[in-house]
Design an enzyme around this catalytic site. Structure first.
Site, PDB file in Angstrom:
ATOM      1  N   HIS A  79       0.823  -1.195   0.000  1.00  0.00           N
ATOM      2  CA  HIS A  79       0.000   0.000   0.000  1.00  0.00           C
ATOM      3  C   HIS A  79       0.870   1.263   0.000  1.00  0.00           C
ATOM      4  CE1 HIS A  79      -3.756  -2.188   1.819  1.00  0.00           C
ATOM      5  NE2 HIS A  79      -3.325  -2.726   0.692  1.00  0.00           N
TER       6      HIS A  79
ATOM      7  N   GLU B  85       0.967   3.885   1.961  1.00  0.00           N
ATOM      8  CA  GLU B  85       1.556   4.300   3.228  1.00  0.00           C
ATOM      9  C   GLU B  85       2.817   3.503   3.546  1.00  0.00           C
ATOM     10  OE1 GLU B  85      -3.005   4.437   3.899  1.00  0.00           O
ATOM     11  OE2 GLU B  85      -1.569   3.439   2.582  1.00  0.00           O
TER      12      GLU B  85
ATOM     13  N   ALA C 263     -21.606   2.483 -44.258  1.00  0.00           N
ATOM     14  CA  ALA C 263     -22.593   1.428 -44.439  1.00  0.00           C
ATOM     15  C   ALA C 263     -21.937   0.071 -44.619  1.00  0.00           C
ATOM     16  CB  ALA C 263     -23.477   1.744 -45.641  1.00  0.00           C
TER      17      ALA C 263
ATOM     18  N   ASP D  93     -13.657  -5.806 -36.335  1.00  0.00           N
ATOM     19  CA  ASP D  93     -12.377  -5.095 -36.296  1.00  0.00           C
ATOM     20  C   ASP D  93     -11.189  -5.974 -35.926  1.00  0.00           C
ATOM     21  OD1 ASP D  93     -13.909  -2.888 -36.872  1.00  0.00           O
ATOM     22  OD2 ASP D  93     -13.836  -2.050 -34.847  1.00  0.00           O
TER      23      ASP D  93
ATOM     24  N   LEU E  47      -6.995  -4.554 -28.473  1.00  0.00           N
ATOM     25  CA  LEU E  47      -7.446  -3.972 -27.204  1.00  0.00           C
ATOM     26  C   LEU E  47      -6.304  -3.737 -26.221  1.00  0.00           C
ATOM     27  CD1 LEU E  47     -10.804  -5.902 -26.594  1.00  0.00           C
ATOM     28  CD2 LEU E  47     -10.432  -3.751 -27.814  1.00  0.00           C
TER      29      LEU E  47
END
Length: 367
Positions: free
Chosen positions: A53, A55, A167, A203, A207
């Protein structure tokens, strides 16, 4: 310390925390700055995977200099024993005299207990500074804890007349290279990038985050009711790295389930709704899997289902200076709206040019 110092150092802690966005789920992306006599002696932010973390990182850098100092933390220090000891306990043991944090952690294991632990040990606690900024930075974590789902950002790249492709389905590229670079930066700040099955088939997207010098990659998430995705596409060829997740209907073909699992994809079965996956239980499942921030890039049917279910928290619209006409493919699929009052509304947060395009940022309208 003056109020101006508190504002400045807490602002730095917030900016450090943003370095972890997209990398710390299911934990929040927290930043911490430790000062003593007005001088910074330690800095840290939540590390990839959610630990150590912030801290702990800042205390390790500060060492003995932390004693008698002030810790500026972008979220209430945790108070529970999980895979690591409580950060509030670590701050006390290090001799921190004062903690400044904007908001409480609404996780039921914390919820003010961190502040209470600090005060009981004689540590002065100051809250309420830069609250709006902290709520913005931790929105994904807070939504996950409050609603059990991730924050959803929907990105639409469209023409002047609201079309996302011709289209014939040609869509690369409606927006320019500068806008596409911004998309990669947005991907990097989310835990997952999500598209619908139609987009994945049309497509063949990777990603991934590219051309930014960033080593980590978000989860690549596809929503496909029937699981009828190309088994020779980019996602299939790279599924072995463990970052490809697919949300599918419970009635998907068992052979396809076996095939995708064999490729290394993580499959999440959820309830269907008509021809689509029901977005509400899907997001609940993703929240339970630890995701806090999802970046959805369409297509039109998935975007419409999320909007129709009021599950879009932020909207990014990238508008290009071209027109495709009525025969072009619309940005959104059918939503079944009869009245304007039923339409989801958003509040404009920012508008900015980006190369030859314009980016508008919207937040879910209050209420």
């Amino acid at each position: 310390m003056t109020a101006q110092d508190d504002d400045r150092f807490l602002g730095l802690a917030l900016s450090l925390g943003r370095r972890g966005l997209g990398r710390t789920a299911p934990n929040p992306a927290v930043g911490c700055v430790i000062t003593r006599a007005g001088r910074i002696v330690g800095r840290g932010w939540t590390q990839p995977g959610g630990r150590p973390h912030a801290e702990v990182m800042a205390l390790a850098q500060a060492g003995a200099a932390a004693r008698g100092g002030t810790a500026y933390v972008s979220l209430e220090p945790c108070a529970h024993h999980g895979k690591t000891p409580p950060c509030a306990e670590a701050l006390i043991a290090a001799g921190i005299a004062r903690v400044v944090a904007p908001i409480e952690d609404i996780d039921t294991r914390v919820g003010g207990a961190g502040f209470a632990m600090l005060r009981a040990a004689g540590v002065e606690v100051t809250t309420g500074l830069r609250v709006a900024e902290a709520m913005e930075d931790h929105a994904g974590f807070l939504i996950n804890r409050e609603h059990g789902r991730p924050l959803v950002t929907l990105k639409l790249a469209l023409s002047l007349d609201g079309r996302i492709a011709t289209a014939t389905g040609e869509s690369q590229w409606i927006t320019g290279p500068e806008a596409r670079r911004q998309v990669h930066a947005m991907r990097a700040r989310h835990d997952a990038v999500m598209v619908g099955a139609g987009t994945a088939r049309a497509d063949d997207p990777a990603l991934t985050v590219r051309d930014l010098g960033i080593s980590h990659q978000p989860v690549r998430l596809v929503v496909s009711r029937r699981l009828d995705l190309p088994l020779m596409g980019q996602l299939a060829r790279t599924a072995a790295d463990g970052t490809v997740w697919i949300c599918h209907g419970r009635d998907a073909d068992p052979q396809l389930i076996e095939a995708w699992q064999g490729l290394g994809a993580r499959l999440i079965a959820v309830e269907g709704r008509g021809r689509q996956v029901d977005p509400a239980p899907m997001l609940t499942a993703l929240g339970a899997a630890g995701l806090t921030r999802v970046f959805c890039e369409g297509g039109g049917a998935l975007a419409a289902s999320l909007l129709g279910a009021d599950l879009v928290d932020r909207l990014v619209v990238m508008g290009a200076g071209l027109a495709l006409g009525a025969e072009g493919q619309p940005a959104l699929g059918a939503m079944g709206l009869d009245r304007l009052a039923e339409a989801p509304r958003f509040t404009l947060r920012d508008t900015r040019p980006c190369g030859g395009d314009v980016i508008t940022l919207w937040d879910r309208a209050p209420g």
